[in-house]
Design a protein around this motif. Structure first.
Motif, short mmCIF file in Angstrom:
data_model
loop_
_atom_site.label_atom_id
_atom_site.label_comp_id
_atom_site.label_asym_id
_atom_site.label_seq_id
_atom_site.Cartn_x
_atom_site.Cartn_y
_atom_site.Cartn_z
N GLY A 164 32.25 32.67 29.59
CA GLY A 164 32.51 32.22 30.95
C GLY A 164 33.84 32.70 31.50
N CYS A 165 34.35 33.78 30.92
CA CYS A 165 35.63 34.36 31.36
C CYS A 165 35.34 35.67 32.09
CB CYS A 165 36.54 34.61 30.16
SG CYS A 165 38.15 35.33 30.58
N PRO A 166 35.40 35.70 33.42
CA PRO A 166 35.14 36.93 34.18
C PRO A 166 36.11 38.04 33.77
CG PRO A 166 35.23 35.02 35.62
CD PRO A 166 35.77 34.58 34.30
N VAL A 167 35.81 39.26 34.18
CA VAL A 167 36.58 40.41 33.71
C VAL A 167 37.10 41.26 34.86
CG1 VAL A 167 35.30 40.48 31.53
CG2 VAL A 167 34.52 41.85 33.45
N ILE A 168 38.25 41.87 34.62
CA ILE A 168 38.81 42.88 35.52
C ILE A 168 38.96 44.14 34.69
CG2 ILE A 168 40.72 43.50 37.06
CD1 ILE A 168 41.42 40.49 37.18
N ILE A 169 38.06 45.10 34.89
CA ILE A 169 37.98 46.28 34.02
C ILE A 169 37.87 47.54 34.87
CG2 ILE A 169 36.93 44.97 32.13
CD1 ILE A 169 34.21 46.05 33.00
N SER A 170 37.87 48.69 34.21
CA SER A 170 37.67 49.95 34.92
C SER A 170 36.17 50.19 35.13
CB SER A 170 38.26 51.11 34.11
OG SER A 170 37.41 51.43 33.01
N ASP A 171 35.86 51.24 35.85
CA ASP A 171 34.45 51.61 36.05
C ASP A 171 34.00 52.64 35.03
OD1 ASP A 171 35.82 53.84 36.91
OD2 ASP A 171 34.92 53.90 38.91
N GLN A 172 34.72 52.70 33.90
CA GLN A 172 34.39 53.65 32.83
C GLN A 172 33.73 52.96 31.64
OE1 GLN A 172 34.93 57.13 33.30
NE2 GLN A 172 35.14 56.21 35.34
N THR A 173 32.97 51.91 31.90
CA THR A 173 32.25 51.18 30.86
C THR A 173 30.80 51.01 31.33
OG1 THR A 173 32.31 48.84 31.56
CG2 THR A 173 34.39 49.80 30.75
N ILE A 207 30.77 38.18 38.71
CA ILE A 207 31.21 37.95 37.34
C ILE A 207 32.48 38.74 36.99
CG2 ILE A 207 28.85 37.45 36.58
CD1 ILE A 207 28.69 40.23 35.38
N GLY A 208 33.05 39.40 37.98
CA GLY A 208 34.27 40.15 37.73
C GLY A 208 34.40 41.35 38.64
N PHE A 209 35.18 42.33 38.19
CA PHE A 209 35.49 43.51 39.02
C PHE A 209 35.54 44.74 38.13
CE2 PHE A 209 37.57 39.68 40.48
CZ PHE A 209 37.24 39.60 41.83
N ASP A 210 34.86 45.82 38.53
CA ASP A 210 35.00 47.12 37.87
C ASP A 210 35.57 48.09 38.89
OD1 ASP A 210 32.14 48.67 38.78
OD2 ASP A 210 32.03 46.48 38.60
N ILE A 211 36.73 48.64 38.57
CA ILE A 211 37.54 49.35 39.56
C ILE A 211 37.88 50.74 39.05
CG2 ILE A 211 39.69 49.26 40.91
CD1 ILE A 211 39.73 46.21 40.29
N SER A 212 37.90 51.71 39.95
CA SER A 212 38.28 53.07 39.59
C SER A 212 39.73 53.13 39.15
CB SER A 212 38.07 54.01 40.79
OG SER A 212 38.67 55.28 40.53
N LEU A 265 39.67 38.47 31.64
CA LEU A 265 40.01 39.56 30.75
C LEU A 265 40.48 40.73 31.61
CD1 LEU A 265 39.71 40.89 27.79
CD2 LEU A 265 37.59 41.87 28.72
N LEU A 266 41.64 41.30 31.28
CA LEU A 266 42.16 42.49 31.99
C LEU A 266 42.16 43.65 31.01
CD1 LEU A 266 43.49 43.95 34.37
CD2 LEU A 266 45.71 43.08 33.56
#
Length: 389
Positions: free
Chosen positions: A308-317, A327-332, A288-289
């Motif tokens: 079972g779908c890892p995520v690529i999201i912001s760090d605002q959640t 399990i994914g990535f939380d990025i600024s 998920l992007l």
């Protein structure tokens, strides 16, 4: 405290959009999960519109402007012609409830009018801002929201109500707007059920990645940011976009990027998708992007992990430190280059490494659901009311 004949506390719910609608996203899912989980303890009567979000045609096979009984719950779907002060007042004056539950901060008909009509009464009111007091959310149409909040404070509309915060961050957001003396109870959103097994696809070849976005197309969901990131990515990407267009101006900006995006990036645009079809789509995607500006809970993030779908999201959640959990990535959002590098690392990832991430995401969701106290805390939100805490 008055109760119905079987001892259940009666809750009168107001929300702009509800099932069978789905286009308003998270708030519908939050409330549906809560009602399903607490219907044995509480009796819900719900008032909502007879249309889905951004739609003008009423739901087929549903009668408008009358109470409809479904099991022990009651639903009142209001037509546009019956959506007015008089109707809301009459529904409130029926008095066959102990608690009024409002599911928006900025809805005129479904929050402001109930607050105005009940102001000064002894009625117990619970208001769930649904993330609308977050800094990122308040930055959208800020003047209009500042005026609305000023009126609420001026007339004391929220002085004696209880706020539902679904995270520690939302507790902070509510206090930042209404003051530290606000009555707030932390009751996290109740997550959807996790599938019994991880049925996610087990094919992930080096050199390509399949991404998905499921969100309304609006500035706060930041699809334009995601597209700009993808335009800089080296490697083969397939990106499915599912969502209802909320802002045509914003969508036009997105389309401009899509029209000029490099050939290695394939973008496919779909309409919004009902909840019943969502899990299958997530199970067929690698990541998920969704670099949102803010999320109160982020149901789609949770549902993605549960599939079972890892995520690529912001760090605002609320979903943070994902990389260390595998399990994914939380990025600024200040680091577009890191988004690009992360997606490129996902492109280079092989089946074995990806399968570990998929299994980790699923197991994380399963453990989270098993350990969640959200049902208990949500029950207390309505039963520990004034004079009965």
């Amino acid at each position: 405290m008055k109760e119905d004949r079987v001892g259940k506390t009666r809750v009168l719910v107001f929300i702009d959009w509800y099932l069978p609608g789905y286009k308003a996203g998270g708030p519908i899912r939050s409330l549906a999960n809560l009602i399903e989980s607490l219907k044995e303890d509480l009796k819900f009567s719900l008032v909502t519109r007879d249309t889905d979000y951004l739609e003008s045609s009423p739901y087929p096979d549903l009668e408008s402007n009358k109470w409809i009984e479904q099991g022990d719950e009651s639903f009142h779907y209001l037509s546009s012609g019956d959506l007015n002060y008089s109707t809301v007042k009459n529904l409130l004056l029926r008095g066959d409830y102990e608690v009024v539950y409002l599911n928006s901060m900025f809805s005129y008909f479904f929050s402001f009018l109930p607050l105005w009509i009940l102001n000064g009464s002894a009625t117990d009111i619970v208001l769930a801002p649904r993330g609308m007091l977050a800094k990122g959310a308040l930055s959208i149409k800020p003047l209009k929201k500042r005026v609305y909040l000023y009126v609420c404070k001026l007339f004391g509309l929220v002085a004696n109500i209880r706020f539902q915060a679904t995270s520690e961050q939302e507790v902070h957001d509510i206090k930042a707007v209404f003051g530290s003396e606000s009555q707030i109870m932390l009751a996290p959103n109740i997550p959807a059920a996790v599938p019994e097994t991880n049925n996610h696809l087990d094919t992930k070849a080096v050199g390509s990645v399949k991404l998905i976005s499921v969100a309304r197309i609006a500035p706060e969901k930041n699809l334009l940011y995601a597209l700009n990131v993808l335009s800089k990515v080296k490697g083969k990407v397939h990106f499915d976009i599912y969502g209802v267009v909320y802002s045509e101006e914003y969508w036009n900006s997105c389309k401009e990027v899509i029209d000029t995006i490099p050939e290695n990036i394939t973008v496919v645009v779909h309409d919004g998708v009902p909840q019943t079809e969502l899990f299958e789509l997530l199970q067929e995607s690698h990541y998920l992007l969704m670099p949102s500006r803010s999320e109160n809970f982020g149901h789609i993030i949770w549902e993605s992990l549960a599939c079972g779908c890892p995520v690529i999201i912001s760090d605002q959640t609320p979903w943070l430190n994902l990389e260390e959990k595998n399990i994914g990535f939380d990025i600024s959002l200040k680091s577009e280059a890191k988004f690009v590098a992360t997606i490129e690392s996902c492109i280079d990832m092989g089946r074995e490494e990806y399968t570990l991430k998929s299994d980790s995401a699923y197991n994380f969701a399963k453990t989270y659901a098993a350990n969640s106290k959200s049902i208990q805390l949500s029950r207390e939100l309505f039963t520990q009311i004034r004079g009965n805490s």
